[in-house]
Write a protein that holds these residues in place. Structure first.
Motif, PDB file in Angstrom:
ATOM      1  N   ASP A 100       0.838  -1.189   0.000  1.00 34.03           N
ATOM      2  CA  ASP A 100       0.000   0.000   0.000  1.00 34.03           C
ATOM      3  C   ASP A 100       0.877   1.244   0.000  1.00 34.03           C
ATOM      4  OD1 ASP A 100      -2.398  -1.276  -0.114  1.00 34.03           O
ATOM      5  OD2 ASP A 100      -2.792  -1.220   2.043  1.00 34.03           O
ATOM      6  N   ILE A 101       0.236   2.386  -0.227  1.00 33.94           N
ATOM      7  CA  ILE A 101       0.950   3.654  -0.221  1.00 33.94           C
ATOM      8  C   ILE A 101       1.525   3.900   1.173  1.00 33.94           C
ATOM      9  CG2 ILE A 101       0.733   6.144  -0.526  1.00 33.94           C
ATOM     10  CD1 ILE A 101      -1.558   5.573  -2.465  1.00 33.94           C
ATOM     11  N   LYS A 102       2.819   4.089   1.246  1.00 35.53           N
ATOM     12  CA  LYS A 102       3.469   4.295   2.533  1.00 35.53           C
ATOM     13  C   LYS A 102       3.407   5.762   2.907  1.00 35.53           C
ATOM     14  CE  LYS A 102       7.599   3.019   5.147  1.00 35.53           C
ATOM     15  NZ  LYS A 102       8.934   2.384   5.085  1.00 35.53           N
ATOM     16  N   ARG A 103       2.847   6.031   4.085  1.00 29.55           N
ATOM     17  CA  ARG A 103       2.667   7.397   4.544  1.00 29.55           C
ATOM     18  C   ARG A 103       3.445   7.625   5.833  1.00 29.55           C
ATOM     19  NH1 ARG A 103      -1.708   9.310   1.547  1.00 29.55           N
ATOM     20  NH2 ARG A 103      -3.067   7.697   0.675  1.00 29.55           N
ATOM     21  N   LYS A 104       3.363   8.852   6.321  1.00 31.36           N
ATOM     22  CA  LYS A 104       4.078   9.197   7.547  1.00 31.36           C
ATOM     23  C   LYS A 104       3.563   8.413   8.743  1.00 31.36           C
ATOM     24  CE  LYS A 104       5.122  13.960   6.158  1.00 31.36           C
ATOM     25  NZ  LYS A 104       4.890  15.383   6.457  1.00 31.36           N
ATOM     26  N   ASP A 105       2.272   8.053   8.713  1.00 34.61           N
ATOM     27  CA  ASP A 105       1.676   7.345   9.841  1.00 34.61           C
ATOM     28  C   ASP A 105       1.703   5.833   9.639  1.00 34.61           C
ATOM     29  OD1 ASP A 105      -0.104   7.238   7.778  1.00 34.61           O
ATOM     30  OD2 ASP A 105      -1.867   7.747   8.961  1.00 34.61           O
ATOM     31  N   PHE A 106       2.719   5.329   8.951  1.00 28.76           N
ATOM     32  CA  PHE A 106       2.812   3.893   8.678  1.00 28.76           C
ATOM     33  C   PHE A 106       2.822   3.085   9.975  1.00 28.76           C
ATOM     34  CE2 PHE A 106       5.486   0.114   8.180  1.00 28.76           C
ATOM     35  CZ  PHE A 106       4.790  -0.566   7.188  1.00 28.76           C
ATOM     36  N   LYS A 107       3.650   3.494  10.949  1.00 30.81           N
ATOM     37  CA  LYS A 107       3.738   2.761  12.208  1.00 30.81           C
ATOM     38  C   LYS A 107       2.421   2.816  12.967  1.00 30.81           C
ATOM     39  CE  LYS A 107       8.712   3.527  12.748  1.00 30.81           C
ATOM     40  NZ  LYS A 107       9.774   4.130  13.608  1.00 30.81           N
ATOM     41  N   GLU A 108       1.775   3.981  12.946  1.00 40.87           N
ATOM     42  CA  GLU A 108       0.489   4.105  13.630  1.00 40.87           C
ATOM     43  C   GLU A 108      -0.554   3.194  13.002  1.00 40.87           C
ATOM     44  OE1 GLU A 108       2.727   7.864  14.470  1.00 40.87           O
ATOM     45  OE2 GLU A 108       2.374   6.594  12.730  1.00 40.87           O
ATOM     46  N   GLN A 109      -0.516   3.051  11.680  1.00 44.79           N
ATOM     47  CA  GLN A 109      -1.467   2.162  11.019  1.00 44.79           C
ATOM     48  C   GLN A 109      -1.237   0.709  11.429  1.00 44.79           C
ATOM     49  OE1 GLN A 109      -2.387   2.507   6.882  1.00 44.79           O
ATOM     50  NE2 GLN A 109      -1.913   4.683   6.819  1.00 44.79           N
ATOM     51  N   VAL A 110       0.029   0.289  11.498  1.00 43.18           N
ATOM     52  CA  VAL A 110       0.323  -1.083  11.914  1.00 43.18           C
ATOM     53  C   VAL A 110      -0.184  -1.330  13.335  1.00 43.18           C
ATOM     54  CG1 VAL A 110       2.159  -2.737  12.379  1.00 43.18           C
ATOM     55  CG2 VAL A 110       2.300  -1.281  10.353  1.00 43.18           C
ATOM     56  N   ILE A 111       0.094  -0.383  14.233  1.00 43.19           N
ATOM     57  CA  ILE A 111      -0.375  -0.517  15.615  1.00 43.19           C
ATOM     58  C   ILE A 111      -1.898  -0.576  15.652  1.00 43.19           C
ATOM     59  CG2 ILE A 111      -0.482   0.632  17.863  1.00 43.19           C
ATOM     60  CD1 ILE A 111       2.293   1.776  17.262  1.00 43.19           C
ATOM     61  N   HIS A 112      -2.543   0.259  14.860  1.00 49.28           N
ATOM     62  CA  HIS A 112      -4.006   0.290  14.822  1.00 49.28           C
ATOM     63  C   HIS A 112      -4.582  -1.046  14.366  1.00 49.28           C
ATOM     64  CE1 HIS A 112      -7.830   0.928  12.651  1.00 49.28           C
ATOM     65  NE2 HIS A 112      -8.106   1.737  13.655  1.00 49.28           N
ATOM     66  N   HIS A 113      -4.044  -1.601  13.277  1.00 48.60           N
ATOM     67  CA  HIS A 113      -4.566  -2.864  12.758  1.00 48.60           C
ATOM     68  C   HIS A 113      -4.349  -4.001  13.743  1.00 48.60           C
ATOM     69  CE1 HIS A 113      -5.132  -0.464   9.357  1.00 48.60           C
ATOM     70  NE2 HIS A 113      -4.094  -0.809   8.636  1.00 48.60           N
ATOM     71  N   LEU A 114      -3.151  -4.059  14.345  1.00 55.58           N
ATOM     72  CA  LEU A 114      -2.875  -5.127  15.309  1.00 55.58           C
ATOM     73  C   LEU A 114      -3.758  -4.998  16.550  1.00 55.58           C
ATOM     74  CD1 LEU A 114       1.031  -5.323  15.128  1.00 55.58           C
ATOM     75  CD2 LEU A 114      -0.613  -6.967  14.214  1.00 55.58           C
ATOM     76  N   ALA A 115      -3.913  -3.770  17.055  1.00 56.80           N
ATOM     77  CA  ALA A 115      -4.763  -3.567  18.231  1.00 56.80           C
ATOM     78  C   ALA A 115      -6.204  -3.962  17.934  1.00 56.80           C
ATOM     79  CB  ALA A 115      -4.694  -2.111  18.684  1.00 56.80           C
ATOM     80  N   THR A 116      -6.682  -3.636  16.748  1.00 57.70           N
ATOM     81  CA  THR A 116      -8.057  -3.989  16.380  1.00 57.70           C
ATOM     82  C   THR A 116      -8.234  -5.496  16.291  1.00 57.70           C
ATOM     83  OG1 THR A 116      -8.251  -1.916  15.125  1.00 57.70           O
ATOM     84  CG2 THR A 116      -9.861  -3.646  14.663  1.00 57.70           C
ATOM     85  N   ILE A 117      -7.273  -6.183  15.676  1.00 53.30           N
ATOM     86  CA  ILE A 117      -7.371  -7.639  15.546  1.00 53.30           C
ATOM     87  C   ILE A 117      -7.322  -8.311  16.912  1.00 53.30           C
ATOM     88  CG2 ILE A 117      -6.159  -9.685  14.688  1.00 53.30           C
ATOM     89  CD1 ILE A 117      -5.407  -8.047  12.216  1.00 53.30           C
ATOM     90  N   PHE A 118      -6.397  -7.875  17.782  1.00 54.67           N
ATOM     91  CA  PHE A 118      -6.328  -8.451  19.130  1.00 54.67           C
ATOM     92  C   PHE A 118      -7.612  -8.168  19.913  1.00 54.67           C
ATOM     93  CE2 PHE A 118      -1.566  -8.440  18.710  1.00 54.67           C
ATOM     94  CZ  PHE A 118      -1.427  -9.805  18.861  1.00 54.67           C
ATOM     95  N   LEU A 119      -8.131  -6.972  19.773  1.00 54.26           N
ATOM     96  CA  LEU A 119      -9.345  -6.607  20.499  1.00 54.26           C
ATOM     97  C   LEU A 119     -10.531  -7.458  20.047  1.00 54.26           C
ATOM     98  CD1 LEU A 119     -10.622  -4.596  22.518  1.00 54.26           C
ATOM     99  CD2 LEU A 119     -11.087  -3.098  20.577  1.00 54.26           C
ATOM    100  N   LEU A 120     -10.703  -7.614  18.745  1.00 52.78           N
ATOM    101  CA  LEU A 120     -11.812  -8.413  18.226  1.00 52.78           C
ATOM    102  C   LEU A 120     -11.653  -9.883  18.610  1.00 52.78           C
ATOM    103  CD1 LEU A 120     -12.274  -6.872  14.662  1.00 52.78           C
ATOM    104  CD2 LEU A 120     -13.659  -6.474  16.695  1.00 52.78           C
ATOM    105  N   SER A 121     -10.437 -10.397  18.506  1.00 49.41           N
ATOM    106  CA  SER A 121     -10.211 -11.809  18.823  1.00 49.41           C
ATOM    107  C   SER A 121     -10.471 -12.085  20.300  1.00 49.41           C
ATOM    108  CB  SER A 121      -8.778 -12.206  18.459  1.00 49.41           C
ATOM    109  OG  SER A 121      -8.525 -11.987  17.088  1.00 49.41           O
ATOM    110  N   PHE A 122      -9.950 -11.204  21.155  1.00 44.29           N
ATOM    111  CA  PHE A 122     -10.145 -11.404  22.594  1.00 44.29           C
ATOM    112  C   PHE A 122     -11.618 -11.300  22.981  1.00 44.29           C
ATOM    113  CE2 PHE A 122     -10.654  -8.787  26.519  1.00 44.29           C
ATOM    114  CZ  PHE A 122     -10.548  -9.835  27.426  1.00 44.29           C
ATOM    115  N   SER A 123     -12.305 -10.264  22.474  1.00 44.24           N
ATOM    116  CA  SER A 123     -13.710 -10.084  22.844  1.00 44.24           C
ATOM    117  C   SER A 123     -14.574 -11.220  22.310  1.00 44.24           C
ATOM    118  CB  SER A 123     -14.221  -8.745  22.316  1.00 44.24           C
ATOM    119  OG  SER A 123     -14.185  -8.706  20.896  1.00 44.24           O
ATOM    120  N   TYR A 124     -14.194 -11.790  21.169  1.00 42.90           N
ATOM    121  CA  TYR A 124     -14.960 -12.922  20.635  1.00 42.90           C
ATOM    122  C   TYR A 124     -14.779 -14.158  21.511  1.00 42.90           C
ATOM    123  CZ  TYR A 124     -16.784 -16.395  17.385  1.00 42.90           C
ATOM    124  OH  TYR A 124     -17.516 -17.418  16.822  1.00 42.90           O
TER     125      TYR A 124
END
Length: 367
Positions: A198-222
């Motif tokens: 994907d297009i690499k932007r300044k917030d690349f690290k923030e996007q990775v953290i966001h996606h991982l946090a969302t996946i962990f949150l959904l998996s745990f709550s499920y």
């Protein structure tokens, strides 16, 4: 739950007095089980394929209808030495490296800097690609929000958040909520699979953290059967507003249970998402302010936009530099020499005329 028994200890993930066995009161079709999460993997691959088809066949005509056009970049002149340096060492050479390239290629510093700037512009993503990526996310979030609203609007916990914790953990999972979870997990899994291309932007690290946090949150709550509060999180997460849910998970949950490790884990992930949303909201507000002042030049998140307009302005003065090489500079030198000679001749003539007029005046005075 037989795998990694220490990881699934009840006092980690469940409120005091609640056990995994309590969920067995539900029938299999109404009870979330960890192995269900494996379904998100093929769904992630399906989203990758669907996104490719969308960006390949639907986004381009949409962009043309909306007037999205690519910027025309000046192509860097072919150069084996510069291309080898660009691909193998660095896209932005230092001053010392530029001096070395000047000696190796026989070019001036300005020529080399211009070549690298143009070469970087060639690798930058086009406007149509940026539009396709943004359009894909827009349509998914819109569709996910509408679908989530449709399957939650008539549920009691949508209106009364205390219903999220009543009779927990004996809360049957509806089939619509199961698919809501799996599709959201599949989508964020596809974003991780595509993040390297994907297009690499300044917030690349923030996007990775966001996606991982969302996946962990959904998996745990499920797995912990926090389906009711999880569906509300997903609904408001798609609209980037989870302040109300944080109030629910921090305060209202304590009316039913005492704090436990899973309580802190769940709320920390929610706060991480909220902090990232605030970060992106600030960038958007900054862009809006610049737009209203007429100073908006590029996407605040973009890490790939710089110097394009400057380079295009130099096109008339430097385009022939790379294409003509030494021949161009030879012609420039000849033109410069001819102008200097013309200026010299003009000065000489002016001096002779001035000397002649002064001699004539002296002769008239002598007579």
């Amino acid at each position: 739950m037989d795998l990694l028994p220490d990881l699934w200890r009840e006092d980690y993930w469940l409120p005091p007095g609640v056990t995994w066995g309590d969920m067995e009161q539900l029938v299999d079709t109404e009870r979330p089980q960890p192995h269900d999460l494996l379904m998100a993997l093929p769904l992630a691959l399906g989203f990758v394929a669907l996104r490719y088809a969308f960006e390949r066949f639907l986004a381009p005509p949409m962009g043309r209808c909306l007037g999205v056009k690519n910027t025309v970049h000046v192509t860097a002149a072919p150069s084996l030495q510069l291309e080898s340096f660009y691909t193998q060492r660095s896209k932005q050479p230092t001053q010392r490296e530029i001096i070395h390239l000047m000696l190796a290629c026989g070019k001036t510093q300005r020529q080399i800097e211009t070549w690298f700037r143009r070469r970087r512009n060639q690798d930058r993503p086009s406007r149509t690609k940026k539009f396709a990526e943004a359009a894909w996310r827009f349509f998914f979030y819109l569709a996910a929000f509408m679908a989530g609203l449709a399957c939650l609007v008539d549920r009691p916990w949508f209106w009364d958040h205390r219903e999220c914790w009543r009779r927990y953990p004996v809360q049957p999972m509806e089939r619509a909520h199961f698919w809501y979870y799996m599709l959201e997990l599949g989508f964020y899994g596809s974003l991780l699979l595509r993040i390297s291309v994907d297009i690499k932007r300044k917030d690349f690290k923030e996007q990775v953290i966001h996606h991982l946090a969302t996946i962990f949150l959904l998996s745990f709550s499920y797995c912990a059967n926090y389906i009711r509060i999880g569906t509300l999180v997903m609904l408001l997460h798609d609209s980037s507003d989870i302040f109300k849910i944080i109030r629910n998970t921090l305060l209202l949950s304590m009316e039913a249970f005492e704090p436990f490790p899973g309580y802190y884990f769940f709320n920390i992930l929610l706060m991480v998402l909220q902090v990232l949303h605030i970060f992106w909201a600030c960038l958007i507000l900054r862009m809006v302010c610049k737009f209203l002042k007429g100073k908006l030049e590029k996407d605040e998140r973009s890490d790939e936009e710089s110097g394009v307009e400057e380079e295009e302005e130099e096109k008339g003065g430097e385009e022939n530099t790379d294409q003509g090489g030494d021949c161009y500079w030879g012609k420039s030198k000849d033109n410069l020499n001819s102008k200097i000679s013309m200026l010299t001749n003009s000065c000489v003539l002016n001096n002779l005329n001035h000397h002649r007029s002064s001699v004539a005046k002296r002769m008239r005075k002598a007579q």
